[in-house]
Design a protein around this motif. Structure first.
Motif, PDB file in Angstrom:
ATOM      1  N   LYS A 128      -9.980   3.933   1.700  1.00 39.49           N
ATOM      2  CA  LYS A 128     -10.148   4.255   0.168  1.00 39.49           C
ATOM      3  C   LYS A 128      -9.187   5.063   0.020  1.00 39.49           C
ATOM      4  O   LYS A 128      -8.245   5.147  -1.068  1.00 39.49           O
ATOM      5  CB  LYS A 128     -11.268   4.885  -0.013  1.00 39.49           C
ATOM      6  N   GLY A 129      -8.837   6.304   0.987  1.00 40.46           N
ATOM      7  CA  GLY A 129      -7.591   6.935   0.741  1.00 40.46           C
ATOM      8  C   GLY A 129      -6.194   6.316   0.694  1.00 40.46           C
ATOM      9  O   GLY A 129      -5.125   6.763   0.093  1.00 40.46           O
ATOM     10  N   ASN A 164      -5.768   3.129  -0.291  1.00 41.52           N
ATOM     11  CA  ASN A 164      -5.635   2.707  -1.663  1.00 41.52           C
ATOM     12  C   ASN A 164      -5.329   3.495  -2.877  1.00 41.52           C
ATOM     13  O   ASN A 164      -4.398   2.993  -3.603  1.00 41.52           O
ATOM     14  CB  ASN A 164      -6.861   1.841  -1.927  1.00 41.52           C
ATOM     15  N   GLU A 165      -5.699   4.890  -2.539  1.00 45.86           N
ATOM     16  CA  GLU A 165      -5.443   5.796  -3.746  1.00 45.86           C
ATOM     17  C   GLU A 165      -3.847   6.009  -3.593  1.00 45.86           C
ATOM     18  O   GLU A 165      -2.994   6.343  -4.483  1.00 45.86           O
ATOM     19  CB  GLU A 165      -6.487   6.891  -3.713  1.00 45.86           C
ATOM     20  N   SER A 166      -3.402   6.099  -2.251  1.00 40.78           N
ATOM     21  CA  SER A 166      -2.141   6.536  -1.895  1.00 40.78           C
ATOM     22  C   SER A 166      -1.227   5.666  -2.581  1.00 40.78           C
ATOM     23  O   SER A 166      -0.204   5.818  -3.011  1.00 40.78           O
ATOM     24  CB  SER A 166      -1.919   6.909  -0.484  1.00 40.78           C
ATOM     25  N   LYS A 203      -1.885   3.362  -4.706  1.00 38.58           N
ATOM     26  CA  LYS A 203      -2.067   3.208  -6.153  1.00 38.58           C
ATOM     27  C   LYS A 203      -0.929   4.131  -6.752  1.00 38.58           C
ATOM     28  O   LYS A 203      -0.157   4.225  -7.535  1.00 38.58           O
ATOM     29  CB  LYS A 203      -3.388   3.206  -6.593  1.00 38.58           C
ATOM     30  N   SER A 204      -1.011   5.352  -6.243  1.00 38.89           N
ATOM     31  CA  SER A 204      -0.278   6.797  -6.531  1.00 38.89           C
ATOM     32  C   SER A 204       1.322   6.352  -6.317  1.00 38.89           C
ATOM     33  O   SER A 204       2.157   6.471  -7.317  1.00 38.89           O
ATOM     34  CB  SER A 204      -0.666   7.831  -5.804  1.00 38.89           C
TER      35      SER A 204
END
Length: 214
Positions: free
Chosen positions: A55-56, A58-60, A62-63
């Motif tokens: 999840k982390g 994926n967020e990274s 995406k960012s």
């Protein structure tokens, strides 16, 4: 000892043995359940850690994608800003007797009927290396002001019956998009204005932002 008594003792013995086996089995199964519960608990903990890690990531990602897109958008904006005073001239012959600047000023003033003097031009240069080919190299002209550049570009229709043509100086991706648009809709129905690609579709002017819009 009678046969009935021996038979009764045998039955009791079998029941005790069966009960003992059941107790041993239940104890073993309970221990296994406890052991597996602990194992599954650890696996669940690790799975949760992996899930949180993914999840982390994926967020990274995406960012990072957003940051990359922001950089791309900014780069495109800067490219267009750097070219906002620039035009590309095609077809002007290369001669030793006349400078490119004087030749262009003559075309702009005499053919295009736009008043343009040397002080209106910041710089100009021919694209590529000089060759023995009869095909003249294109000229990049950077005007001092965007107003003069737009005035010259607006008069390009007056070059219709000449060998000279004018295009906006576009970033590579926009230039390739323009070529694809001209290929599909024809040279007259595909053009650019302000760095944007337009086509005439069903008698309506449409903006083409990407190849998918064609």
């Amino acid at each position: 000892m009678t046969a009935e008594l021996r038979s009764a003792k045998k039955v009791i013995h079998n029941e005790e043995l069966e009960q003992l086996i059941n107790n041993v089995c239940n104890t073993f199964v309970n221990k296994l359940e406890v052991k597996f519960d602990k194992k599954f608990a650890k696996l669940n903990d690790k799975l949760s850690e992996v899930t949180d890690s993914i999840k982390g990531l994926n967020e990274s990602v995406k960012s990072n994608k957003q940051e990359i897109q922001s950089v791309i958008t900014t780069t495109k904006y800067l490219e267009l800003s750097n070219k906002r005073n620039t035009l590309r001239f095609h077809g002007d012959p290369e001669t030793e007797s006349e400078s490119d600047l004087n030749s262009l000023l003559s075309i702009i003033g005499n053919t295009m009927k736009v008043r343009c003097v040397q002080s209106d031009v910041d710089f100009l240069y021919r694209l590529g290396k000089s060759t023995e080919s009869n095909r003249p190299r294109s000229i990049i002209v950077n005007f001092v002001t965007n107003i003069k550049r737009n005035e010259v570009y607006a008069a390009k229709r007056l070059l219709k019956n000449s060998d000279i043509s004018i295009f906006e100086d576009l970033p590579k991706n926009q230039y390739e998009l323009l070529l694809q648009a001209k290929k599909k809709y024809g040279k007259r129905d595909a053009w650019t204005s302000g760095g944007k690609v337009y086509v005439l579709r069903n008698n309506k002017r449409c903006v083409i932002n990407s190849i998918n819009d064609l």
